[in-house]
Design a protein around this motif. Structure first.
Motif, PDB file in Angstrom:
ATOM      1  N   TYR A  63      40.145  39.781  43.328  1.00 52.12           N
ATOM      2  CA  TYR A  63      39.166  39.064  44.132  1.00 52.12           C
ATOM      3  C   TYR A  63      39.759  37.744  44.628  1.00 52.12           C
ATOM      4  O   TYR A  63      40.595  37.134  43.972  1.00 52.12           O
ATOM      5  N   SER A  66      34.773  33.433  46.863  1.00 53.61           N
ATOM      6  CA  SER A  66      33.714  33.975  47.727  1.00 53.61           C
ATOM      7  C   SER A  66      33.752  33.370  49.117  1.00 53.61           C
ATOM      8  O   SER A  66      33.416  34.043  50.108  1.00 53.61           O
ATOM      9  N   THR A  95      34.314  35.680  55.935  1.00 51.65           N
ATOM     10  CA  THR A  95      33.383  36.801  55.807  1.00 51.65           C
ATOM     11  C   THR A  95      34.074  38.138  56.074  1.00 51.65           C
ATOM     12  O   THR A  95      35.187  38.193  56.582  1.00 51.65           O
ATOM     13  N   ASP A  96      33.373  39.203  55.738  1.00 52.15           N
ATOM     14  CA  ASP A  96      33.845  40.563  56.013  1.00 52.15           C
ATOM     15  C   ASP A  96      33.541  40.894  57.473  1.00 52.15           C
ATOM     16  O   ASP A  96      32.608  41.634  57.784  1.00 52.15           O
ATOM     17  N   GLU A 100      29.321  40.322  59.360  1.00 50.00           N
ATOM     18  CA  GLU A 100      28.750  39.734  58.149  1.00 50.00           C
ATOM     19  C   GLU A 100      28.473  38.251  58.356  1.00 50.00           C
ATOM     20  O   GLU A 100      27.474  37.721  57.851  1.00 50.00           O
ATOM     21  N   TYR A 262      24.833  34.014  49.597  1.00 45.27           N
ATOM     22  CA  TYR A 262      24.947  35.393  50.107  1.00 45.27           C
ATOM     23  C   TYR A 262      26.377  35.898  49.944  1.00 45.27           C
ATOM     24  O   TYR A 262      26.611  37.060  49.590  1.00 45.27           O
ATOM     25  N   ALA A 263      27.344  35.023  50.215  1.00 45.48           N
ATOM     26  CA  ALA A 263      28.751  35.402  50.077  1.00 45.48           C
ATOM     27  C   ALA A 263      29.096  35.706  48.623  1.00 45.48           C
ATOM     28  O   ALA A 263      29.860  36.641  48.335  1.00 45.48           O
ATOM     29  N   ALA A 265      27.059  36.904  46.456  1.00 42.84           N
ATOM     30  CA  ALA A 265      26.404  38.175  46.102  1.00 42.84           C
ATOM     31  C   ALA A 265      27.250  39.371  46.520  1.00 42.84           C
ATOM     32  O   ALA A 265      27.228  40.415  45.853  1.00 42.84           O
ATOM     33  N   ARG A 266      28.010  39.240  47.596  1.00 42.11           N
ATOM     34  CA  ARG A 266      28.898  40.339  47.986  1.00 42.11           C
ATOM     35  C   ARG A 266      30.312  40.144  47.429  1.00 42.11           C
ATOM     36  O   ARG A 266      31.231  40.871  47.766  1.00 42.11           O
TER      37      ARG A 266
END
Length: 408
Positions: A63, A66, A95-96, A100, A262-263, A265-266
């Protein structure tokens, strides 16, 4: 059997991709399909970006943070500063993809049932992103006769209600290619400050401006620090659509803090794409000069050829690599399906996107299609010949008085 959700039923299909089964069927029959339906450039990805991927030597594919890696955010901030923005790494949420970034921005800024005003035609997936968040799009129509210029600010003001939370624009525009002027953006700036709204700006096509026109962003204007949210992506800039890497950029710390949740969370944006994008920022200007020259030639070919076809009208786009084109047809959805399923010229046909999917107003865009000039000029010429031949055969062709006179 169990029923799917109401939201699943309401989710709009992509006008860009929904005709794919017809294109695949045409290919299986041996036809050549010229893809003008989707913004997938055939331009080569910068060599430095690809070499960075080839040189990866990690032992664990882990990872990242985030908000994105420190290395990439530092480098990206340098890119923005070079282009006239006052942006620091702590203003950047990786972001993705740009999709996103926009989904997170909408979720962080706009509550269920609240409204966002969007000039139409607009990128079709805005309908999908707002559907996900139960946000209401309030379309304000621009017109092909004016080249899809920004509607008068007075029309925006009339649409503002207590539920209005944001205005969303895209410049250079997908799907029209329109490039907003500094004067138009100053008017928008004054409006969002007056009504305390967010101004969300999709800037995916920043690099692609033609005829010596200058790209101006609301992010270049003073006084919008708490209002302006930029949506960005590497997809188009570096012809790297498959990287799925974007960014949401804002100097509003409350928005950033909400978006970061939000970031988190993913979990994390793609690690390999960030390594490649970090290297891509050093891409020399010569790469972009060559790309812009190529797109300018393609645009000129597209526009000049289309406007010579009886009953067809195409305004001259100032940026991006799209055009909305008015055709002498009864229904663009039916025509785009017919040309793939029932038509061929010398065993060739064309895939386009019906413009109805780029409008929210019912009935709008029924005689328009979006074309992406992302294929080489030789293929583009062949595609336009196919289109001209198809218009002569299409059962739903609308014959103008000019056409009738020409037939005698």
């Amino acid at each position: 059997m169990p029923k799917i959700s109401t939201k699943g039923l309401q989710m709009p299909a992509s006008p860009i991709r929904k005709l794919t089964p017809f294109a695949e069927k045409a290919k299986s029959e041996g036809k050549t399909v010229y893809h003008l339906n989707i913004g997938q450039p055939d331009i080569e990805t910068p060599e430095g970006m690809l070499n960075a991927i080839k040189s990866i030597d990690f032992k664990v594919w882990a990872y990242t943070q985030s908000e994105g890696t420190v290395q990439y955010r530092n480098k990206l901030a340098e890119y923005y500063q070079h282009h006239g923005y006052t942006i620091s790494p702590t203003d950047i949420l990786v972001t993705d993809g740009g999709s996103e970034a926009l989904t997170i921005a909408i979720s962080a800024c706009i509550d269920h049932g609240e409204e966002v005003i969007v000039p139409e035609p607009f990128y079709a997936n805005y309908n999908a992103f707002t559907c996900l968040s139960d946000v209401v799009i309030k379309p304000i129509q621009s017109y092909i006769e004016t080249g899809f210029a920004l509607p008068p600010i007075s029309e925006f003001e009339r649409m503002i209600t207590p539920k209005t939370k944001a205005i969303l624009i895209c410049s250079p525009n997908n799907p029209t290619g329109y490039l907003y002027s500094k004067e138009e953006l100053i008017e928008l700036k004054e409006l969002v400050i007056k009504h305390d709204l967010f101004l969300i700006c999709d800037e995916a096509y920043r690099e692609f401006c033609y005829d010596g026109k200058e790209f101006i962003s609301p992010g270049h204007l003073e006084g919008l620090e708490d209002h302006y949210i930029m949506i960005d992506t590497v997809s188009k800039r570096y012809s790297a659509c498959g990287a799925r890497l974007g960014a949401m950029v804002t100097r509003n710390k409350e928005v950033f803090a909400a978006a970061l949740k939000y970031a988190q969370a993913r979990l994390a944006p793609p690690a390999v794409a960030q390594i490649a994008a970090t290297a891509a920022i050093d891409t020399p200007q010569a790469y972009f000069d060559k790309v812009i020259n190529e797109y300018t030639e393609r645009r000129n070919l597209l526009v000049s050829t289309l406007n010579k076809i009886d009953g067809v009208y195409c305004p001259n786009p100032g940026g991006a690599f799209y055009a909305i084109v008015r055709l002498p047809i009864d229904d663009s959805d039916r025509f785009c399906e017919w040309i793939l399923d029932k038509f061929s010229y010398e065993n060739q046909t064309v895939m386009m996107a019906p413009a109805t999917g780029f409008y929210s107003t019912p009935g709008a865009g029924r005689n328009e299609v979006r074309m992406a000039y992302v294929i080489n000029q030789n293929d583009l010429k062949k595609a336009l010949i196919c289109l001209e031949k198809a218009l002569l055969e299409y059962p739903g062709r609308i014959v103008s008085a000019k056409s009738e006179k020409a037939s005698y």
